[in-house]
Design a protein around this motif. Structure first.
Motif, PDB file in Angstrom:
ATOM      1  N   PRO A  66       0.799  -1.221   0.000  1.00 32.38           N
ATOM      2  CA  PRO A  66       0.000   0.000   0.000  1.00 32.38           C
ATOM      3  C   PRO A  66       0.840   1.284   0.000  1.00 32.38           C
ATOM      4  O   PRO A  66       0.337   2.345  -0.336  1.00 32.38           O
ATOM      5  CB  PRO A  66      -0.809  -0.096   1.283  1.00 32.38           C
ATOM      6  N   ALA A  67       2.102   1.214   0.375  1.00 28.55           N
ATOM      7  CA  ALA A  67       2.959   2.404   0.397  1.00 28.55           C
ATOM      8  C   ALA A  67       3.814   2.412  -0.868  1.00 28.55           C
ATOM      9  O   ALA A  67       4.806   1.698  -0.960  1.00 28.55           O
ATOM     10  CB  ALA A  67       3.838   2.407   1.645  1.00 28.55           C
ATOM     11  N   GLY A  68       3.412   3.199  -1.857  1.00 27.33           N
ATOM     12  CA  GLY A  68       4.118   3.262  -3.124  1.00 27.33           C
ATOM     13  C   GLY A  68       5.468   3.944  -2.997  1.00 27.33           C
ATOM     14  O   GLY A  68       5.688   4.777  -2.114  1.00 27.33           O
ATOM     15  N   GLY A  69       6.363   3.600  -3.892  1.00 26.99           N
ATOM     16  CA  GLY A  69       7.718   4.131  -3.854  1.00 26.99           C
ATOM     17  C   GLY A  69       7.798   5.643  -3.956  1.00 26.99           C
ATOM     18  O   GLY A  69       8.692   6.264  -3.389  1.00 26.99           O
ATOM     19  N   MET A  70       6.854   6.268  -4.666  1.00 26.59           N
ATOM     20  CA  MET A  70       6.897   7.727  -4.785  1.00 26.59           C
ATOM     21  C   MET A  70       6.626   8.403  -3.453  1.00 26.59           C
ATOM     22  O   MET A  70       7.342   9.320  -3.046  1.00 26.59           O
ATOM     23  CB  MET A  70       5.912   8.205  -5.846  1.00 26.59           C
ATOM     24  N   LEU A  87      16.590   6.061  -6.757  1.00 33.52           N
ATOM     25  CA  LEU A  87      16.239   5.688  -8.125  1.00 33.52           C
ATOM     26  C   LEU A  87      14.844   5.094  -8.055  1.00 33.52           C
ATOM     27  O   LEU A  87      14.620   4.087  -7.385  1.00 33.52           O
ATOM     28  CB  LEU A  87      17.246   4.671  -8.675  1.00 33.52           C
ATOM     29  N   LEU A  88      13.896   5.742  -8.719  1.00 29.08           N
ATOM     30  CA  LEU A  88      12.502   5.342  -8.647  1.00 29.08           C
ATOM     31  C   LEU A  88      12.118   4.536  -9.877  1.00 29.08           C
ATOM     32  O   LEU A  88      12.450   4.919 -11.010  1.00 29.08           O
ATOM     33  CB  LEU A  88      11.645   6.613  -8.559  1.00 29.08           C
ATOM     34  N   LEU A  89      11.431   3.414  -9.658  1.00 27.17           N
ATOM     35  CA  LEU A  89      10.876   2.614 -10.749  1.00 27.17           C
ATOM     36  C   LEU A  89       9.449   3.095 -10.972  1.00 27.17           C
ATOM     37  O   LEU A  89       8.627   3.023 -10.053  1.00 27.17           O
ATOM     38  CB  LEU A  89      10.876   1.134 -10.399  1.00 27.17           C
ATOM     39  N   ASP A  95       4.774   9.296 -15.842  1.00 32.80           N
ATOM     40  CA  ASP A  95       4.845   9.466 -14.394  1.00 32.80           C
ATOM     41  C   ASP A  95       6.131  10.158 -13.941  1.00 32.80           C
ATOM     42  O   ASP A  95       6.359  10.330 -12.745  1.00 32.80           O
ATOM     43  CB  ASP A  95       4.737   8.108 -13.681  1.00 32.80           C
ATOM     44  N   ALA A  96       6.962  10.581 -14.880  1.00 33.30           N
ATOM     45  CA  ALA A  96       8.231  11.225 -14.520  1.00 33.30           C
ATOM     46  C   ALA A  96       8.011  12.464 -13.664  1.00 33.30           C
ATOM     47  O   ALA A  96       8.801  12.762 -12.772  1.00 33.30           O
ATOM     48  CB  ALA A  96       9.026  11.562 -15.777  1.00 33.30           C
ATOM     49  N   TRP A  97       6.921  13.191 -13.903  1.00 33.32           N
ATOM     50  CA  TRP A  97       6.662  14.380 -13.079  1.00 33.32           C
ATOM     51  C   TRP A  97       6.414  13.993 -11.626  1.00 33.32           C
ATOM     52  O   TRP A  97       6.776  14.739 -10.711  1.00 33.32           O
ATOM     53  CB  TRP A  97       5.502  15.203 -13.645  1.00 33.32           C
ATOM     54  N   VAL A 108      13.463   5.313 -13.763  1.00 40.51           N
ATOM     55  CA  VAL A 108      13.399   4.460 -14.945  1.00 40.51           C
ATOM     56  C   VAL A 108      12.048   3.758 -14.929  1.00 40.51           C
ATOM     57  O   VAL A 108      11.421   3.629 -13.882  1.00 40.51           O
ATOM     58  CB  VAL A 108      14.548   3.417 -14.999  1.00 40.51           C
ATOM     59  N   THR A 109      11.607   3.306 -16.094  1.00 34.31           N
ATOM     60  CA  THR A 109      10.282   2.695 -16.183  1.00 34.31           C
ATOM     61  C   THR A 109      10.331   1.180 -16.033  1.00 34.31           C
ATOM     62  O   THR A 109      11.349   0.547 -16.288  1.00 34.31           O
ATOM     63  CB  THR A 109       9.601   3.040 -17.529  1.00 34.31           C
TER      64      THR A 109
END
Length: 133
Positions: A66-70, A87-89, A95-97, A108-109
Motif C-alpha cells: 500500500p505504500a508506493g515508492g513515490m 532511483l525510482l521505478l 509518471d516522470a513528473w 526508470v520505467t
C-alpha cells in the motif's frame, strides 16, 4: 572509493526485486564499486534499514502497495537525515513528473531495462560524496 556499495531495493513484488538485482549485476559499471543488496518488501523494513545506516542508494518501486515508492521517497527525503539518493521505478514515462515531485534523483520505467537501469544506478553511485576511510 568503497569496495562495495549497498543498494536498498523496495518492492512488494519479489520478481521486481529480482529484476533489479539482475539488471545491476555485481557491478553496474566498471568505474563504480560492486554492489550488495538489502531487500525490503514493506515500509517499516525500509525505515529500519535506513535507520541502521550504510545504505548508499535506494531503489524504490513506485507500483508497490500500500505504500508506493513515490510516497516513500518523499517521506524519507523529509524524515531521514542524509537520505541516500533514490532511483525510482515508475510504471509509465508520463509518471516522470511524479518522480520529480517525490524528489527522486533518477527514474526508470517498468519493466526494468538492464542497460537503462544499470546506467541510472551507476550515475547515482558516481555522484555520491567521497567518504574518507
Amino acid at each position: 572509493m568503497q569496495p562495495t556499495a549497498t543498494v536498498l531495493v523496495y518492492s512488494d513484488n519479489a520478481r521486481t526485486r529480482e529484476q533489479v538485482r539482475l539488471a545491476a549485476g555485481k557491478r553496474p559499471a566498471a568505474d563504480v564499486p560492486s554492489v550488495e543488496f538489502v531487500e525490503c518488501a514493506t515500509l517499516p523494513a525500509v525505515l529500519s534499514a535506513l535507520e541502521a545506516g550504510g545504505i548508499d542508494v535506494c531503489v524504490l518501486d513506485g507500483e508497490t502497495a500500500p505504500a508506493g515508492g513515490m510516497g516513500v521517497c518523499r517521506q524519507i527525503k523529509d524524515e531521514v537525515f542524509g537520505c541516500p539518493p533514490v532511483l525510482l521505478l515508475i510504471g509509465r514515462p508520463q509518471d516522470a513528473w511524479l518522480a520529480t515531485w517525490s524528489r527522486a534523483e533518477a527514474a526508470v520505467t517498468h519493466p526494468v531495462d538492464p542497460v537503462e537501469f544499470a546506467g541510472a544506478l551507476a550515475g547515482l553511485l558516481r555522484a555520491r560524496p567521497a567518504v574518507d576511510a
